[in-house]
Structures are given as C-alpha cells and as structure tokens.
Design a protein around this motif. Structure first.
Motif, PDB file in Angstrom:
ATOM      1  N   GLY A  43       0.783  -1.229   0.000  1.00  0.00           N
ATOM      2  CA  GLY A  43       0.000   0.000   0.000  1.00  0.00           C
ATOM      3  C   GLY A  43       0.812   1.275   0.000  1.00  0.00           C
ATOM      4  O   GLY A  43       0.272   2.358   0.268  1.00  0.00           O
ATOM      5  N   ILE A  44       2.109   1.199  -0.306  1.00  0.00           N
ATOM      6  CA  ILE A  44       2.930   2.403  -0.422  1.00  0.00           C
ATOM      7  C   ILE A  44       2.508   3.159  -1.672  1.00  0.00           C
ATOM      8  O   ILE A  44       2.245   2.563  -2.711  1.00  0.00           O
ATOM      9  CB  ILE A  44       4.422   2.023  -0.458  1.00  0.00           C
ATOM     10  N   SER A  45       2.424   4.479  -1.590  1.00  0.00           N
ATOM     11  CA  SER A  45       1.836   5.284  -2.668  1.00  0.00           C
ATOM     12  C   SER A  45       2.838   5.712  -3.734  1.00  0.00           C
ATOM     13  O   SER A  45       2.502   5.754  -4.925  1.00  0.00           O
ATOM     14  CB  SER A  45       1.180   6.545  -2.081  1.00  0.00           C
ATOM     15  N   VAL A  46       4.066   6.062  -3.311  1.00  0.00           N
ATOM     16  CA  VAL A  46       5.062   6.621  -4.232  1.00  0.00           C
ATOM     17  C   VAL A  46       6.393   5.925  -4.014  1.00  0.00           C
ATOM     18  O   VAL A  46       6.811   5.726  -2.857  1.00  0.00           O
ATOM     19  CB  VAL A  46       5.236   8.145  -4.039  1.00  0.00           C
ATOM     20  N   VAL A  47       7.065   5.563  -5.090  1.00  0.00           N
ATOM     21  CA  VAL A  47       8.416   5.002  -5.025  1.00  0.00           C
ATOM     22  C   VAL A  47       9.286   5.738  -6.029  1.00  0.00           C
ATOM     23  O   VAL A  47       8.884   5.924  -7.188  1.00  0.00           O
ATOM     24  CB  VAL A  47       8.435   3.492  -5.333  1.00  0.00           C
ATOM     25  N   THR A  48      10.456   6.168  -5.603  1.00  0.00           N
ATOM     26  CA  THR A  48      11.423   6.785  -6.502  1.00  0.00           C
ATOM     27  C   THR A  48      12.646   5.883  -6.614  1.00  0.00           C
ATOM     28  O   THR A  48      13.232   5.510  -5.596  1.00  0.00           O
ATOM     29  CB  THR A  48      11.855   8.173  -5.997  1.00  0.00           C
ATOM     30  N   LEU A  49      13.012   5.519  -7.830  1.00  0.00           N
ATOM     31  CA  LEU A  49      14.175   4.672  -8.088  1.00  0.00           C
ATOM     32  C   LEU A  49      15.280   5.523  -8.713  1.00  0.00           C
ATOM     33  O   LEU A  49      15.065   6.158  -9.749  1.00  0.00           O
ATOM     34  CB  LEU A  49      13.807   3.541  -9.049  1.00  0.00           C
ATOM     35  N   TYR A  50      16.444   5.517  -8.081  1.00  0.00           N
ATOM     36  CA  TYR A  50      17.587   6.273  -8.608  1.00  0.00           C
ATOM     37  C   TYR A  50      18.330   5.379  -9.587  1.00  0.00           C
ATOM     38  O   TYR A  50      19.096   4.495  -9.198  1.00  0.00           O
ATOM     39  CB  TYR A  50      18.497   6.662  -7.444  1.00  0.00           C
ATOM     40  N   LEU A  51      18.113   5.590 -10.887  1.00  0.00           N
ATOM     41  CA  LEU A  51      18.629   4.690 -11.914  1.00  0.00           C
ATOM     42  C   LEU A  51      19.843   5.229 -12.656  1.00  0.00           C
ATOM     43  O   LEU A  51      20.723   4.464 -13.046  1.00  0.00           O
ATOM     44  CB  LEU A  51      17.521   4.379 -12.930  1.00  0.00           C
ATOM     45  N   LEU A  52      19.876   6.538 -12.901  1.00  0.00           N
ATOM     46  CA  LEU A  52      20.981   7.112 -13.678  1.00  0.00           C
ATOM     47  C   LEU A  52      21.162   8.565 -13.274  1.00  0.00           C
ATOM     48  O   LEU A  52      20.271   9.388 -13.488  1.00  0.00           O
ATOM     49  CB  LEU A  52      20.677   7.018 -15.177  1.00  0.00           C
ATOM     50  N   SER A  53      22.300   8.872 -12.680  1.00  0.00           N
ATOM     51  CA  SER A  53      22.560  10.246 -12.264  1.00  0.00           C
ATOM     52  C   SER A  53      23.129  11.047 -13.427  1.00  0.00           C
ATOM     53  O   SER A  53      23.630  10.493 -14.412  1.00  0.00           O
ATOM     54  CB  SER A  53      23.548  10.273 -11.090  1.00  0.00           C
ATOM     55  N   SER A  54      23.048  12.354 -13.304  1.00  0.00           N
ATOM     56  CA  SER A  54      23.645  13.214 -14.330  1.00  0.00           C
ATOM     57  C   SER A  54      25.161  13.016 -14.373  1.00  0.00           C
ATOM     58  O   SER A  54      25.784  13.125 -15.435  1.00  0.00           O
ATOM     59  CB  SER A  54      23.294  14.679 -14.061  1.00  0.00           C
ATOM     60  N   ASP A  55      25.768  12.706 -13.223  1.00  0.00           N
ATOM     61  CA  ASP A  55      27.207  12.439 -13.196  1.00  0.00           C
ATOM     62  C   ASP A  55      27.555  11.163 -13.964  1.00  0.00           C
ATOM     63  O   ASP A  55      28.625  11.069 -14.581  1.00  0.00           O
ATOM     64  CB  ASP A  55      27.700  12.312 -11.751  1.00  0.00           C
ATOM     65  N   ASN A  56      26.663  10.162 -13.916  1.00  0.00           N
ATOM     66  CA  ASN A  56      26.914   8.912 -14.643  1.00  0.00           C
ATOM     67  C   ASN A  56      27.098   9.151 -16.136  1.00  0.00           C
ATOM     68  O   ASN A  56      27.819   8.410 -16.813  1.00  0.00           O
ATOM     69  CB  ASN A  56      25.748   7.936 -14.457  1.00  0.00           C
TER      70      ASN A  56
END
Length: 261
Positions: free
Chosen positions: A75-88
């Motif tokens: 029942g979690i509403s929002v998930v943010t996945l850090y996939l590719l940084s600008s530094d990458n």
C-alpha cells in the motif's frame, strides 16, 4: 559447524520469518513515499565472474521490478528509483553507459504496461540519447491517467541541478508575470521551491534506502530528503531480499521522527 539443514527447510524458515515481519507492520506506520538508491550492480556482476557490468544492471532492473511489487502490495503510494545520475552520463565508460541506457528504456516500457502503475521521469533530459527520452516520454504519457503506485524514475538526475532548475523556473515564472525582485524576495519560501522541483506536488520521501552497504546520498533528492529516515542495506542491489525490505520498514516504524527537531 556445517549447516545440515536442507534447502527446503531453510526456505520454510525464511518464509515464516517473512510472514512474522509482515504481520508486525501496520498501515499507520507505513511510509507513503520510499526512495531507493540501488547500488552494487557492477560489484555483483564482477563477483559472479561476468565480463560485463550489463549483467549486473539487468539483474538490478529485475530486482527493482520485484521491489515495486513489494511496495505496491503493502500500500505504499510513491516510489522513486535512482537509476541514472547526471554524473553517470560523463563518468561511466561509454559501453557500460550504452547498456545501462538500453536497460532503463526497457524497464520504463515494461513498467508502463504493468498493473495500474503511473510512471514519471524525474530528472533532466539534457544529455540523454533520444531513444531513452522517447521511452521515458512514452511511458509517462501511457500511464498519465492511472491511479495506482506512482513510480518516479530518477534518470539524468542530480539533486543540486534539480534545485537550480527549480530556482530558474521560479524566477522565469515571476518575471513572466511582471514581478519585481523585491516581490520575489517576499514570496520565496521552501514551499514554493518544493512546488518547482521535479517531484512537485508529491510527498517527500519518508524513507530512503540504499543497497550495497554504502552510506552516502550521491546527490539524490537533497531537498526532499531533509527530514527523511535513512536505511542502509549490506546486500548488493540484485541480492536485495523482501525480508531486507521488511526489516527496513520495521525499523522505520520504530523510529520517532523529529522532522528536524
């Protein structure tokens, strides 16, 4: 002493422990927004003897699909996945970056067809190749009306750049309406800045999780995580287990959040 328990018995114990952890969680103490820094994909591939980091990134993407199911089922509403940084975009070898971009595009496409999930890119598209931006835009358009789990894909993302972009947006909007610098100084508030972030209108992350044992933010959600709780998991990204996630949620539920106090 050698462990003589058969794999089936160990699996049974694992499932019983997982159920026990799940029963101990309540919706009243569940985070609304969980942010995940998936780390360790390259180390995972190297440890298993693969000659390319792409194997690790694909395994990490598969784990993130599984992770999203765990979140949705709870029942979690929002998930943010850090996939590719600008530094990458400037620091990764070109062949690895090409593989990673292809994997992210495939992930965005797949997620946009799964359950009632809404997919949104958070980050800048500056410097991203056209096939990736097309895949992200298509996933966002395809899922715009959905009401299920809101998934932020942090791609081309940098926390300091996000804050800079927010300030530029505020100044440009203020100028377009004929406002003065004095007026801007009076109206500039943390709430206004928050509205102009990539995640404007969303709740800030209650819980930020990072895999691989590393304990740093890596320019991730610097503004939004000001009052977040942090949880660091030793497992490399592809090795993350549901029991690890449930332990993180149990730990979160036990903490007394002070929100800067």
């Amino acid at each position: 002493m050698q462990n003589r328990q058969p794999p089936s018995f160990r699996g049974l114990l694992y499932r019983l422990y997982e159920r026990r952890l799940r029963r101990g969680l309540t919706t009243a103490h569940m985070p609304r927004h969980v942010a995940m820094i998936i780390d360790g994909n390259r180390r995972w591939a190297k440890q298993l003897g693969f000659d390319s980091a792409a194997h690790g990134h694909r395994a990490g993407a598969a784990k993130m699909r599984e992770f999203l199911e765990w979140c949705d089922d709870l029942g979690i509403s929002v998930v943010t996945l850090y996939l590719l940084s600008s530094d990458n975009l400037t620091q990764r070898p070109s062949d690895e970056l090409a593989d990673l971009i292809e994997i992210i595009a495939e992930l965005a496409e797949e997620l946009s067809h799964y359950r009632d999930w809404r997919v949104q890119q958070v980050g800048s598209q500056v410097g991203l190749p056209e096939p990736l931006t097309a895949a992200l835009d298509a996933a966002q358009t395809r899922t715009a009306g959905k009401q299920g789990l809101h998934i932020n894909l942090a791609v081309g993302y940098g926390g300091r750049t996000e804050i800079t972009d927010a300030m530029r947006s505020i100044v440009a909007t203020h100028h377009a309406h004929g406002g003065t610098l004095e007026d801007l100084a009076e109206t500039l508030t943390p709430e206004l800045i928050g509205q102009h972030l990539y995640t404007g209108g969303q709740p800030d992350p209650d819980l930020v999780i990072r895999t691989s044992g590393e304990q740093r933010l890596s320019d991730f959600m610097l503004w939004q995580s000001a009052h977040s709780e942090f949880y660091f998991v030793e497992a490399l990204g592809p090795d993350l287990r549901q029991v690890d996630f449930l332990r993180a949620l149990r730990d979160f539920a036990r903490r007394h959040r002070r929100f800067g106090g």
